[in-house]
Design a protein around this motif. Structure first.
Motif, PDB file in Angstrom:
ATOM      1  N   THR A  84      -5.305   1.638  -7.792  1.00 61.17           N
ATOM      2  CA  THR A  84      -5.040   2.097  -6.430  1.00 61.17           C
ATOM      3  C   THR A  84      -3.736   2.887  -6.365  1.00 61.17           C
ATOM      4  O   THR A  84      -2.718   2.464  -6.920  1.00 61.17           O
ATOM      5  N   HIS A  85      -3.800   4.045  -5.708  1.00 62.89           N
ATOM      6  CA  HIS A  85      -2.619   4.895  -5.533  1.00 62.89           C
ATOM      7  C   HIS A  85      -2.480   5.230  -4.052  1.00 62.89           C
ATOM      8  O   HIS A  85      -3.469   5.483  -3.369  1.00 62.89           O
ATOM      9  N   VAL A  86      -1.243   5.230  -3.561  1.00 61.28           N
ATOM     10  CA  VAL A  86      -0.973   5.579  -2.163  1.00 61.28           C
ATOM     11  C   VAL A  86       0.047   6.713  -2.129  1.00 61.28           C
ATOM     12  O   VAL A  86       1.064   6.669  -2.830  1.00 61.28           O
ATOM     13  N   ARG A 202      -1.513   8.993   5.565  1.00 61.52           N
ATOM     14  CA  ARG A 202      -1.473   8.149   4.375  1.00 61.52           C
ATOM     15  C   ARG A 202      -2.791   8.298   3.637  1.00 61.52           C
ATOM     16  O   ARG A 202      -3.862   8.143   4.215  1.00 61.52           O
ATOM     17  N   THR A 204      -4.929   6.787   0.570  1.00 64.92           N
ATOM     18  CA  THR A 204      -5.054   5.661  -0.346  1.00 64.92           C
ATOM     19  C   THR A 204      -6.264   5.879  -1.234  1.00 64.92           C
ATOM     20  O   THR A 204      -7.403   5.895  -0.753  1.00 64.92           O
ATOM     21  N   GLU A 205      -6.029   6.082  -2.510  1.00 61.01           N
ATOM     22  CA  GLU A 205      -7.111   6.192  -3.485  1.00 61.01           C
ATOM     23  C   GLU A 205      -7.319   4.806  -4.073  1.00 61.01           C
ATOM     24  O   GLU A 205      -6.440   4.269  -4.761  1.00 61.01           O
ATOM     25  N   VAL A 206      -8.455   4.223  -3.789  1.00 62.28           N
ATOM     26  CA  VAL A 206      -8.712   2.817  -4.102  1.00 62.28           C
ATOM     27  C   VAL A 206      -9.300   2.657  -5.493  1.00 62.28           C
ATOM     28  O   VAL A 206     -10.249   3.355  -5.859  1.00 62.28           O
TER      29      VAL A 206
END
Length: 210
Positions: A84-86, A202, A204-206
């Motif tokens: 996960t990347h934010v 925002r 968010t790549e989960v």
């Protein structure tokens, strides 16, 4: 044209002995002649109609159009995430020239930075980007509980109707990857909403395990 040029260059580079060899016969040989493309299409179309009938042609064409509409070309450059990347995204942009309304009143000057949040302080939508062919992403989507009054499910791949049936929701498709490119999304599932307390989005790549 490039392929023809490369092939021609390779042919010229062959040793003379190779050119003079008898290579035998491989398939039929025709003389080179220019054929009008439209004429060829019309002939093939006419032959097909004679053999199958005009109604079948119309049905097949309709089916192909519907198939393309329900399953557009997948967005390239996006993969399933494992971690996960934010990150934050600033939707503000710089005006490249003076902008005026119909009365000539200038409301934005060249070089001025404008943000959608200047007009609408709150982004009341949540955007979900998923691959509709991935069962685990569909299961993940079914578990989501958006905190905004509006949410949209946007496919980067998959069948729109099949996904809508599974999720019982209206489905969108990011044709051409316009939004994916704008937000710089490289993996899905991905969520786009407003960053809490900020005039930023925002992303968010989960990451999904398994």
């Amino acid at each position: 044209m490039k392929l023809n040029y490369v092939a021609g260059l390779g042919f010229l580079l062959l040793p003379f002995s190779a050119l003079s060899s008898n290579l035998g016969t491989y398939g039929d040989v025709w003389g080179i002649a220019e054929t009008d493309f439209l004429t060829v299409v019309q002939q093939k179309l006419g032959d097909y109609i004679k053999e199958n009938g005009e109604e079948k042609l119309q049905e097949e064409m309709k089916a192909r159009v519907q198939e393309h509409a329900m399953r557009p070309a997948p967005v390239e450059g996006v993969h399933r995430g494992k971690e996960t990347h934010v990150k934050l995204f600033d939707p503000a942009f710089e005006v490249t020239r003076d902008l005026a309304d119909q009365n000539g009143t200038v409301f934005a000057r060249k070089g001025q930075r404008i943000s959608p949040f200047d007009v609408i302080p709150v982004f009341n939508e949540t955007l979900y980007f998923i691959d509709g062919d991935d069962k685990e992403q569909l299961a993940w989507m079914q578990q989501q509980k958006p905190q905004t009054p509006i949410h949209k499910v946007i496919l980067i791949n998959g069948n729109i109707k099949d996904t809508a049936d599974v999720l019982h929701s209206r489905i969108y498709f990011d044709q051409g990857g316009t939004l994916i490119q704008k937000f710089g999304i490289r993996q899905v599932p991905a969520i786009v909403d407003q960053a809490p307390g900020e005039q930023l989005l925002r992303i968010t790549e989960v990451g999904l395990k398994g």
